[in-house]
Design a protein around this motif. Sequence first.
Motif, PDB file in Angstrom:
ATOM      1  N   SER A   4       0.813  -1.216   0.000  1.00  0.00           N
ATOM      2  CA  SER A   4       0.000   0.000   0.000  1.00  0.00           C
ATOM      3  C   SER A   4       0.846   1.267   0.000  1.00  0.00           C
ATOM      4  O   SER A   4       0.376   2.324  -0.408  1.00  0.00           O
ATOM      5  CB  SER A   4      -0.976   0.001   1.185  1.00  0.00           C
ATOM      6  OG  SER A   4      -0.266  -0.095   2.400  1.00  0.00           O
ATOM      7  N   ASP A   5       2.120   1.179   0.405  1.00  0.00           N
ATOM      8  CA  ASP A   5       3.006   2.353   0.352  1.00  0.00           C
ATOM      9  C   ASP A   5       3.698   2.505  -1.006  1.00  0.00           C
ATOM     10  O   ASP A   5       4.520   3.397  -1.196  1.00  0.00           O
ATOM     11  CB  ASP A   5       4.044   2.307   1.472  1.00  0.00           C
ATOM     12  CG  ASP A   5       4.995   1.112   1.376  1.00  0.00           C
ATOM     13  OD1 ASP A   5       4.900   0.324   0.405  1.00  0.00           O
ATOM     14  OD2 ASP A   5       5.834   0.956   2.292  1.00  0.00           O
ATOM     15  N   GLY A   6       3.362   1.635  -1.969  1.00  0.00           N
ATOM     16  CA  GLY A   6       3.906   1.726  -3.323  1.00  0.00           C
ATOM     17  C   GLY A   6       5.169   0.923  -3.564  1.00  0.00           C
ATOM     18  O   GLY A   6       5.605   0.788  -4.709  1.00  0.00           O
ATOM     19  N   ILE A   7       5.774   0.379  -2.532  1.00  0.00           N
ATOM     20  CA  ILE A   7       6.983  -0.438  -2.693  1.00  0.00           C
ATOM     21  C   ILE A   7       6.582  -1.809  -3.216  1.00  0.00           C
ATOM     22  O   ILE A   7       5.590  -2.394  -2.775  1.00  0.00           O
ATOM     23  CB  ILE A   7       7.741  -0.583  -1.349  1.00  0.00           C
ATOM     24  CG1 ILE A   7       8.217   0.779  -0.862  1.00  0.00           C
ATOM     25  CG2 ILE A   7       8.903  -1.566  -1.456  1.00  0.00           C
ATOM     26  CD1 ILE A   7       9.259   1.428  -1.744  1.00  0.00           C
ATOM     27  N   SER A   8       7.379  -2.335  -4.148  1.00  0.00           N
ATOM     28  CA  SER A   8       7.116  -3.651  -4.720  1.00  0.00           C
ATOM     29  C   SER A   8       8.078  -4.677  -4.153  1.00  0.00           C
ATOM     30  O   SER A   8       9.171  -4.338  -3.696  1.00  0.00           O
ATOM     31  CB  SER A   8       7.277  -3.593  -6.244  1.00  0.00           C
ATOM     32  OG  SER A   8       6.320  -2.722  -6.795  1.00  0.00           O
ATOM     33  N   ALA A   9       7.682  -5.930  -4.218  1.00  0.00           N
ATOM     34  CA  ALA A   9       8.538  -7.028  -3.763  1.00  0.00           C
ATOM     35  C   ALA A   9       8.295  -8.240  -4.642  1.00  0.00           C
ATOM     36  O   ALA A   9       7.168  -8.502  -5.076  1.00  0.00           O
ATOM     37  CB  ALA A   9       8.251  -7.365  -2.305  1.00  0.00           C
ATOM     38  N   SER A  10       9.382  -8.954  -4.912  1.00  0.00           N
ATOM     39  CA  SER A  10       9.312 -10.171  -5.714  1.00  0.00           C
ATOM     40  C   SER A  10      10.670 -10.845  -5.650  1.00  0.00           C
ATOM     41  O   SER A  10      11.493 -10.532  -4.782  1.00  0.00           O
ATOM     42  CB  SER A  10       8.934  -9.838  -7.163  1.00  0.00           C
ATOM     43  OG  SER A  10       8.664 -11.023  -7.898  1.00  0.00           O
ATOM     44  N   SER A  11      10.910 -11.736  -6.588  1.00  0.00           N
ATOM     45  CA  SER A  11      12.228 -12.315  -6.787  1.00  0.00           C
ATOM     46  C   SER A  11      12.539 -12.177  -8.268  1.00  0.00           C
ATOM     47  O   SER A  11      11.680 -12.415  -9.113  1.00  0.00           O
ATOM     48  CB  SER A  11      12.256 -13.788  -6.370  1.00  0.00           C
ATOM     49  OG  SER A  11      13.563 -14.307  -6.482  1.00  0.00           O
ATOM     50  N   SER A  12      13.757 -11.771  -8.556  1.00  0.00           N
ATOM     51  CA  SER A  12      14.142 -11.500  -9.933  1.00  0.00           C
ATOM     52  C   SER A  12      15.542 -12.034 -10.197  1.00  0.00           C
ATOM     53  O   SER A  12      16.455 -11.816  -9.395  1.00  0.00           O
ATOM     54  CB  SER A  12      14.112  -9.988 -10.180  1.00  0.00           C
ATOM     55  OG  SER A  12      14.782  -9.654 -11.366  1.00  0.00           O
ATOM     56  N   PHE A  13      15.693 -12.712 -11.318  1.00  0.00           N
ATOM     57  CA  PHE A  13      17.017 -13.197 -11.724  1.00  0.00           C
ATOM     58  C   PHE A  13      17.964 -12.020 -11.911  1.00  0.00           C
ATOM     59  O   PHE A  13      19.103 -12.042 -11.458  1.00  0.00           O
ATOM     60  CB  PHE A  13      16.903 -14.022 -13.009  1.00  0.00           C
ATOM     61  CG  PHE A  13      18.217 -14.543 -13.499  1.00  0.00           C
ATOM     62  CD1 PHE A  13      18.833 -15.609 -12.857  1.00  0.00           C
ATOM     63  CD2 PHE A  13      18.843 -13.971 -14.595  1.00  0.00           C
ATOM     64  CE1 PHE A  13      20.053 -16.092 -13.297  1.00  0.00           C
ATOM     65  CE2 PHE A  13      20.061 -14.448 -15.033  1.00  0.00           C
ATOM     66  CZ  PHE A  13      20.669 -15.519 -14.392  1.00  0.00           C
ATOM     67  N   MET A  14      17.472 -10.960 -12.569  1.00  0.00           N
ATOM     68  CA  MET A  14      18.312  -9.787 -12.847  1.00  0.00           C
ATOM     69  C   MET A  14      18.742  -9.066 -11.577  1.00  0.00           C
ATOM     70  O   MET A  14      19.810  -8.465 -11.535  1.00  0.00           O
ATOM     71  CB  MET A  14      17.592  -8.824 -13.794  1.00  0.00           C
ATOM     72  CG  MET A  14      17.406  -9.398 -15.181  1.00  0.00           C
ATOM     73  SD  MET A  14      16.674  -8.233 -16.351  1.00  0.00           S
ATOM     74  CE  MET A  14      15.095  -7.929 -15.604  1.00  0.00           C
ATOM     75  N   ASP A  15      17.911  -9.118 -10.534  1.00  0.00           N
ATOM     76  CA  ASP A  15      18.235  -8.444  -9.277  1.00  0.00           C
ATOM     77  C   ASP A  15      18.877  -9.377  -8.253  1.00  0.00           C
ATOM     78  O   ASP A  15      19.132  -8.977  -7.128  1.00  0.00           O
ATOM     79  CB  ASP A  15      16.971  -7.816  -8.676  1.00  0.00           C
ATOM     80  CG  ASP A  15      16.426  -6.681  -9.533  1.00  0.00           C
ATOM     81  OD1 ASP A  15      17.217  -6.011 -10.215  1.00  0.00           O
ATOM     82  OD2 ASP A  15      15.193  -6.483  -9.512  1.00  0.00           O
ATOM     83  N   GLY A  16      19.100 -10.630  -8.620  1.00  0.00           N
ATOM     84  CA  GLY A  16      19.819 -11.556  -7.757  1.00  0.00           C
ATOM     85  C   GLY A  16      18.976 -12.339  -6.768  1.00  0.00           C
ATOM     86  O   GLY A  16      19.510 -13.048  -5.929  1.00  0.00           O
TER      87      GLY A  16
END
Length: 161
Positions: free
Chosen positions: A38-50
Motif C-alpha cells: 500500500s506504500d507503493g513499494i514492490s517485492a518479488s524475486s528476480s534473476f536480474m536483481d539476484g
Amino acid sequence: MMKIAFYKGTKTGLAGVYNRGVRWIEAGEYSHCELIFSDGISASSSFMDGGVRFKEIDYSLEKWDIIDIPWADEARARKYFEVRAGKVKYNLRGNIHFIFGFIRGNTDGEFCSEACAGALGFNNPWQFPPNQLRNIIVLINERYEMLNTTNRVDEDGGTGH
C-alpha cells in the motif's frame, strides 16, 4: 490495499527471449509478477536483481496488469519479504522446472511467483508459475467479493442496500 502486478511486456535481448518463453510454455500472457504494498513499494524475486528483493517500480499499464488483492494480509506478506530480501537467491532451476518437468527446483531460492504466492500464504508456492497464480488470485477475488456481497445482503435484511 495491496495489489499484484503481472508483466505482459517484452524486454530487449535475452530477457525478451525469456519473457516470450515463459508466456509460450505457460500458454499465458505473463512472464513475471510483483506484489505492490500500500506504500507503493514492490517485492518479488528476480534473476536480474539476484533474488528476493524490494524495489520501486514505475508501472506502465501497457506492460503490466495490476489486480487488487483485498483479502491479502499485508503485514504477513511484508514480513515474508523482509526475512528473505537480500538473502534468498533466484530459483532458476525451479523456473526451468516448468519447461522440463524432470528438473527439480532449488529449495534455497525462489522465483517471482513462488515468492509472491509464499508471501500471500499459499501452500507449496513453488507450484505456481505467474499465469497460474494470476488465475488463482482472480478466482479468490471473485469468491471474496461473492462472500462480502452475501454478508452485506444478510446484514441489510436481504435488501442488499
